[in-house]
Scaffold this motif. Structure first.
Motif, mmCIF file in Angstrom:
data_model
loop_
_atom_site.group_PDB
_atom_site.id
_atom_site.type_symbol
_atom_site.label_atom_id
_atom_site.label_comp_id
_atom_site.label_asym_id
_atom_site.label_seq_id
_atom_site.Cartn_x
_atom_site.Cartn_y
_atom_site.Cartn_z
ATOM 1 N N VAL A 27 0.858 -1.199 0.000
ATOM 2 C CA VAL A 27 0.000 0.000 0.000
ATOM 3 C C VAL A 27 0.892 1.246 0.000
ATOM 4 N N GLN A 28 1.945 1.202 0.823
ATOM 5 C CA GLN A 28 2.835 2.367 0.927
ATOM 6 C C GLN A 28 3.587 2.615 -0.382
ATOM 7 N N ASP A 29 3.987 1.535 -1.056
ATOM 8 C CA ASP A 29 4.645 1.708 -2.365
ATOM 9 C C ASP A 29 3.677 2.382 -3.342
ATOM 10 N N TRP A 30 2.415 1.966 -3.275
ATOM 11 C CA TRP A 30 1.398 2.557 -4.164
ATOM 12 C C TRP A 30 1.214 4.041 -3.828
ATOM 13 N N TRP A 31 1.206 4.382 -2.528
ATOM 14 C CA TRP A 31 1.111 5.805 -2.134
ATOM 15 C C TRP A 31 2.253 6.598 -2.761
ATOM 16 N N LYS A 32 3.468 5.996 -2.712
ATOM 17 C CA LYS A 32 4.638 6.696 -3.252
ATOM 18 C C LYS A 32 4.493 6.878 -4.763
ATOM 19 N N GLU A 33 4.086 5.815 -5.444
ATOM 20 C CA GLU A 33 3.901 5.888 -6.905
ATOM 21 C C GLU A 33 2.915 7.005 -7.262
ATOM 22 N N GLN A 34 1.842 7.067 -6.501
ATOM 23 C CA GLN A 34 0.797 8.060 -6.786
ATOM 24 C C GLN A 34 1.190 9.455 -6.281
ATOM 25 N N ASP A 35 2.227 9.508 -5.438
ATOM 26 C CA ASP A 35 2.589 10.736 -4.697
ATOM 27 C C ASP A 35 1.355 11.265 -3.971
ATOM 28 N N ILE A 36 0.849 10.426 -3.066
ATOM 29 C CA ILE A 36 -0.427 10.710 -2.400
ATOM 30 C C ILE A 36 -0.373 12.029 -1.631
ATOM 31 N N TYR A 37 0.804 12.353 -1.056
ATOM 32 C CA TYR A 37 0.912 13.613 -0.298
ATOM 33 C C TYR A 37 0.600 14.804 -1.221
ATOM 34 N N LYS A 38 1.180 14.765 -2.425
ATOM 35 C CA LYS A 38 0.963 15.869 -3.371
ATOM 36 C C LYS A 38 -0.496 15.895 -3.845
ATOM 37 N N LEU A 39 -1.070 14.722 -4.112
ATOM 38 C CA LEU A 39 -2.465 14.673 -4.560
ATOM 39 C C LEU A 39 -3.379 15.306 -3.519
ATOM 40 N N VAL A 40 -3.126 14.955 -2.236
ATOM 41 C CA VAL A 40 -3.947 15.492 -1.148
ATOM 42 C C VAL A 40 -3.770 17.012 -1.073
ATOM 43 N N GLN A 41 -2.495 17.473 -1.132
ATOM 44 C CA GLN A 41 -2.235 18.915 -1.025
ATOM 45 C C GLN A 41 -2.855 19.692 -2.195
ATOM 46 N N ASP A 42 -2.766 19.095 -3.400
ATOM 47 C CA ASP A 42 -3.361 19.763 -4.573
ATOM 48 C C ASP A 42 -4.875 19.895 -4.399
ATOM 49 N N LYS A 43 -5.486 18.818 -3.884
ATOM 50 C CA LYS A 43 -6.949 18.828 -3.722
ATOM 51 C C LYS A 43 -7.381 19.893 -2.708
ATOM 52 N N GLN A 44 -6.554 20.105 -1.652
ATOM 53 C CA GLN A 44 -6.952 21.017 -0.571
ATOM 54 C C GLN A 44 -6.511 22.468 -0.809
ATOM 55 N N LYS A 45 -5.807 22.692 -1.907
ATOM 56 C CA LYS A 45 -5.265 24.043 -2.173
ATOM 57 C C LYS A 45 -6.368 25.098 -2.090
ATOM 58 N N GLY A 46 -6.058 26.202 -1.406
ATOM 59 C CA GLY A 46 -7.020 27.296 -1.330
ATOM 60 C C GLY A 46 -8.018 27.166 -0.192
ATOM 61 N N LYS A 47 -8.036 25.995 0.475
ATOM 62 C CA LYS A 47 -8.949 25.839 1.613
ATOM 63 C C LYS A 47 -8.288 26.436 2.853
ATOM 64 N N PRO A 48 -9.068 26.686 3.918
ATOM 65 C CA PRO A 48 -8.427 27.269 5.120
ATOM 66 C C PRO A 48 -7.313 26.353 5.631
ATOM 67 N N LYS A 49 -6.240 26.962 6.130
ATOM 68 C CA LYS A 49 -5.089 26.159 6.553
ATOM 69 C C LYS A 49 -5.228 25.677 7.997
ATOM 70 N N PHE A 50 -4.670 24.501 8.247
ATOM 71 C CA PHE A 50 -4.482 24.027 9.623
ATOM 72 C C PHE A 50 -3.043 23.531 9.704
ATOM 73 N N ILE A 51 -2.237 24.204 10.547
ATOM 74 C CA ILE A 51 -0.808 23.881 10.584
ATOM 75 C C ILE A 51 -0.434 23.237 11.911
#
Length: 922
Positions: A27-51
């Protein structure tokens, strides 16, 4: 029920057993292939931030269970906030400077520290740190932590060090940084000053001595032959004695004992007399402490005076009320010495050895000198008693060796100048648990100035130059910006590699004497200054982040560490706290509640748990504990958690198996067309969803785990699924009742998969692939489900809750009949129910009682019917269990006289015969 005799429905390929240790890395290899972190960040772009700003773990060794607890908690929050509609980036960090790494290099035997330059040694330290950063990075990712692993922040990165220099420069500009001779915690074993956060207390045996100082000039206030009695547990500080402190508000006495006259506090006479075995002391004079000021005594072994001074720090808790005062070796001694202009004598060097300022002890290690000093006092008649005490004593947390107070020239941050601003900020912060506010508040209120210099080489240099002519320290906006600029390009190694001229703006001259030659400061900054500057080095420099952070989340030891130093640098340079809220967790203990230690062999290695049980089990454990206190973990506890996991997984698997062939776009049944039982199940799903969302909001993950587990095990498996299995397996694939149940299963499956995704991301994504008709490739790209209040129907809920209670009683009767071998399974039973009025009314409003009780026959008898004497007795009804009449249908296992009435299917009941016939004709 015979699952094998169902229609040939397509089954899901979702594996029964998780086999997480093998499945998760895929599953983790698949996350890396998909670059899941970037996909999630792209989807949330422009929404209110929580840091959530990551407090950096130290890059020194494999991660332990405390690291796993911390990182998983952070990951659960970041994942939840993302699915809740926030842009919640996560930048992991590492702390890389400091003594433990220097020690590891020195102890490795591979390098000879004495034969290499500071620059070469630093190169080894950096390699060592980066090697552990890479190892820990892999280990954190194995836990399923989602973050920007490609670009973490590391305190040795040039851009980070440059920001740290600017923070220091800001504090200088505001007048918060000064150099002073002050007693600080000094570790002879590390040869460096220590911060309060680097001190731990351990038991130590120390000598306990009572010493008489002969009065030299009584100023007419005491007998000329009086002797002032002091008590100390550090005989080695006597060479530095310059005074004796008494409290102006206490009464003191002169006690005549065996021809000598001793001065001590009246309130301690009794305890001292007992301690020193005085038989018949006689009080010959009483005098107030205030009147003793400026009486002088002779030092017991040096030709100098020890003057009596007044100090409020003198108490009656122990000792004699006359306190030996060495301004070079104690904070209170130093403060009172400043008042009386005593000067500061500190005859001890960096290694803890006496200097020539302590004649007779030169070169001797301070602790060894205790014996020599005591013997000397005994010979000269000054020693009244020698004993030993065990007490809690400050130790260096790294070397585990005792520390001393020692006056040295150090750089300090003046806390007094902005203490009140920090205390005001603390009130604005949201604290979980709430006691954190008082804890940090007290620490800031009580803390002395922060000693920020360390006598080491592996760290960020203090960016100050000294004039070679007049020794004036040079630091201003121009020098800070020039040094920060050099560090930004080349890192702090430049301080050691470049000449003073190269590090200063061209033409720099000393503002005091106009000389143009300088020398560099050799001290580095305390590592807490490194990590405490992370808000400036990370939050302000990364485009995805913002200052201040919404949340800092660390162990409760960080009130004196990172929370503390971050608050100081934040308030000092930006006027406010770098965090809006603090969440702290306890420590990890073993199953018995003991501290974990390699020597006890009770540690739990997170890497091994991932390899044997899987990271999702460890993550589920994190969600199951009340982490705000100390938490327990052991093999037994993890086994229990695995059981909980299996229940949730099997429920999801059952949903998936029974949704094969279900297309939500066209097969979903609208709420109005659902039966009461189906609607009741949806209401329960909604209640659970609402409870879980609230618990996530409040960071109460144990409530999330309990609510989801209860819903799967009790609401679904033990009740709803138990009843609807019959229609799911036996009815025709597109029968309305079956589609209605599938609708409930579909809603429950999608909701639960999303709700568990922050805690069990591997399992959620594994399930997600099999759910028909969902959008997005991963549960991580989905939004949290909402609680739909329009579904609620209190009357309906009340009715079915009453039925559940009644059903439990009926099940007890069935269980007894099974034990007594009256029946086999429940489908071979026929029930005779004798309800009271209320239960009768309830049963009359429910259809399909056979299905609800999972039996082959139900007869509800009227209130005047005769009740068999052997009927089981419950508060609302009596139950008689009999064997059902007829044959057993080999497809649905119901026992009925109808079996065989259809000649084409002689072994089936009419319902099954009809389903099979229709199915074959389609």
């Amino acid at each position: 029920m015979d699952y094998g005799k169902t229609l040939n429905l397509p089954q899901t390929d979702f594996p029964m057993r998780g086999n997480l240790p093998n499945a998760e890395p895929k599953v983790q290899d698949w996350w890396k292939e998909q670059d899941i972190y970037k996909l999630v960040q792209d989807k949330q772009k422009g929404k209110p931030k929580f840091i959530l700003h990551d407090g950096p773990p130290y890059a020194n060794g494999d991660i332990h269970i405390g690291h796993a607890l911390n990182k998983i908690l952070k990951d659960i929050i970041v994942r939840f906030k993302t699915m809740q509609g926030f842009d919640a980036p996560y930048v992991p960090g590492w702390d890389t400077h400091g003594l433990p790494i220097e020690q590891a290099i020195a102890n490795s035997g591979k390098v000879d520290r004495k034969k290499m330059s500071a620059l070469e040694f630093r190169k080894y330290c950096a390699e060592y740190a980066m090697n552990w950063v890479e190892k820990q990075k892999v280990q954190f990712q194995r836990l399923g932590i989602r973050g920007n692993w490609e670009h973490p922040y590391i305190t040795l990165q040039p851009e980070y060090e440059a920001q740290q220099i600017r923070v220091f420069g800001d504090m200088v500009k505001k007048g918060y940084i000064y150099k002073g001779l002050k007693p600080v915690y000094w570790s002879p074993s590390s040869e460096s000053a220590l911060a309060e956060a680097e001190i731990e207390y351990q038991e130590k045996t120390s000598p306990s001595i009572y010493v008489a100082f002969k009065v030299k000039d009584a100023k007419g206030k005491l007998p000329e032959d009086a002797e002032v009695v002091i008590w100390t547990t550090t005989p080695w500080t006597l060479p530095a004695n310059l005074a004796i402190s008494v409290n102006p508000d206490f009464d003191y006495v002169v006690a005549a004992v065996n021809g000598r006259k001793f001065v001590l506090a009246e309130g301690l006479l009794e305890s001292v007399s007992k301690e020193l075995n005085w038989a018949d002391e006689e009080v010959i004079q009483k005098i107030s402490g205030a009147d003793l000021e400026f009486v002088t005594c002779s030092h017991p072994f040096y030709d100098r005076e020890s003057v009596i001074i007044l100090g409020d720090h003198v108490t009656l808790d122990a000792g004699t009320g006359c306190v030996h005062t060495a301004p070079g070796h104690g904070e209170e001694d130093f403060a009172v010495g400043q008042k009386y202009n005593l000067g500061v004598l500190c005859p001890i060097d960096d290694q803890g050895k006496f200097t020539k300022e302590a004649p007779g002890f030169e070169g001797e290690f301070y602790d060894k000198a205790n014996k020599k000093i005591t013997e000397m006092l005994e010979h000269s008649g000054h020693l009244l008693k020698l004993g030993f005490i065990k007490h809690q004593y400050a130790h260096d947390w790294r070397t585990k060796k005792p520390v001393i107070y020692r006056a040295t020239e150090q750089w300090f941050a003046s806390i007094d100048k902005f203490r009140q601003d920090m205390l005001d900020e603390i009130k604005q912060i949201k604290w979980t648990p709430t006691w954190g506010e008082v804890r940090l508040g007290n620490m800031i209120a009580d803390r002395g100035d922060w000693c920020i210099s360390r006598q080491r080489v592996w760290g960020v240099p203090i960016p100050i130059m000294y004039c070679r002519s007049c020794n004036h320290p040079l630091v201003n906006d121009a020098t800070i910006e020039k040094i920060a600029g050099v560090f930004e390009q080349e890192g702090s190694d430049a301080w050691f590699a470049k000449s003073e001229q190269e590090l200063l703006p061209e033409g720099t001259a000393c503002p005091e004497c106009n000389h143009q030659e300088f020398r560099k400061e050799t001290d580095i900054m305390d590592v807490w200054f490194d990590s405490g500057s992370s808000h400036a080095g990370v939050l302000e420099t990364r485009e995805a982040l913002q200052w201040p952070a919404d949340l800092y989340l660390e162990g409760s030891d960080q009130y004196r560490g990172w929370y503390n130093s971050s608050l100081i640098t934040g308030v000092a340079t930006r006027g406010r706290s770098p965090y809006k809220s603090i969440l702290s967790h306890g420590f990890t203990l073993d199953g018995e509640g003991r501290k974990m230690s390699k020597s006890l062999g009770n540690t739990v290695d997170p890497n091994k748990v991932c390899n044997s049980l899987g990271a999702d089990i460890l993550r589920l454990w994190v969600s199951s504990v009340d982490y705000q206190s100390d938490v327990r973990i052991s093999d037994n506890i993890l086994t229990q958690i695995s059981e909980g996991y299996r229940k949730i997984r099997n429920t999801l698997r059952f949903f998936l198996g029974n949704l094969a062939g279900f297309d939500p776009a066209k097969d979903k049944v609208s709420v109005n067309d659902l039966s009461e039982l189906d609607r009741f199940a949806l209401i329960r799903l909604n209640r659970m969803t609402g409870k879980v969302l609230k618990a996530y909001e409040a960071y109460e993950f144990h409530t999330v785990y309990q609510a989801v587990h209860h819903f799967c095990a009790v609401e679904m498996s033990a009740f709803y699924l138990d009843i609807v299995k019959d229609r799911l397996y036996v009815n025709a694939p597109d029968a309305p009742a079956r589609r209605a149940s599938q609708t409930v299963l579909y809603e429950a499956l999608t909701a639960i998969t999303k709700l568990i995704a922050p805690i069990l991301p591997h399992t959620a994504d594994e399930v997600w692939k099999f759910i028909p008709g969902v959008e997005g490739i991963s549960a991580q790209l989905a939004d949290m489900p909402n609680e739909d209040a329009s579904l609620y129907d209190p009357k309906l809920e009340d009715k079915w809750e009453k039925f559940i209670a009644l059903r439990e009683d009926v099940f007890k009767a069935l269980e007894t009949a099974r034990k007594d071998k009256v029946i086999g399974n429940s489908l071979s039973a026929s029930l005779h129910l004798y309800p009271n009025a209320e239960a009768a009314e309830l049963l009359s409003k429910l259809g399909e009682l056979e299905q609800l009780f999972i039996v082959s026959g139900v007869t509800v008898h009227p209130s005047d019917a005769e009740i068999p004497s052997d009927a089981a007795d419950f508060p609302s009804l009596k139950v008689k269990v009999e064997v059902a009449e007829g044959e057993k249908c080999e497809r649905c296992w119901i026992v009925t006289p109808e079996v065989g009435s259809n000649e084409e299917h002689p072994t089936l009941c009419l319902r099954c015969a009809e389903v099979i016939t229709n199915h074959h004709h389609e």
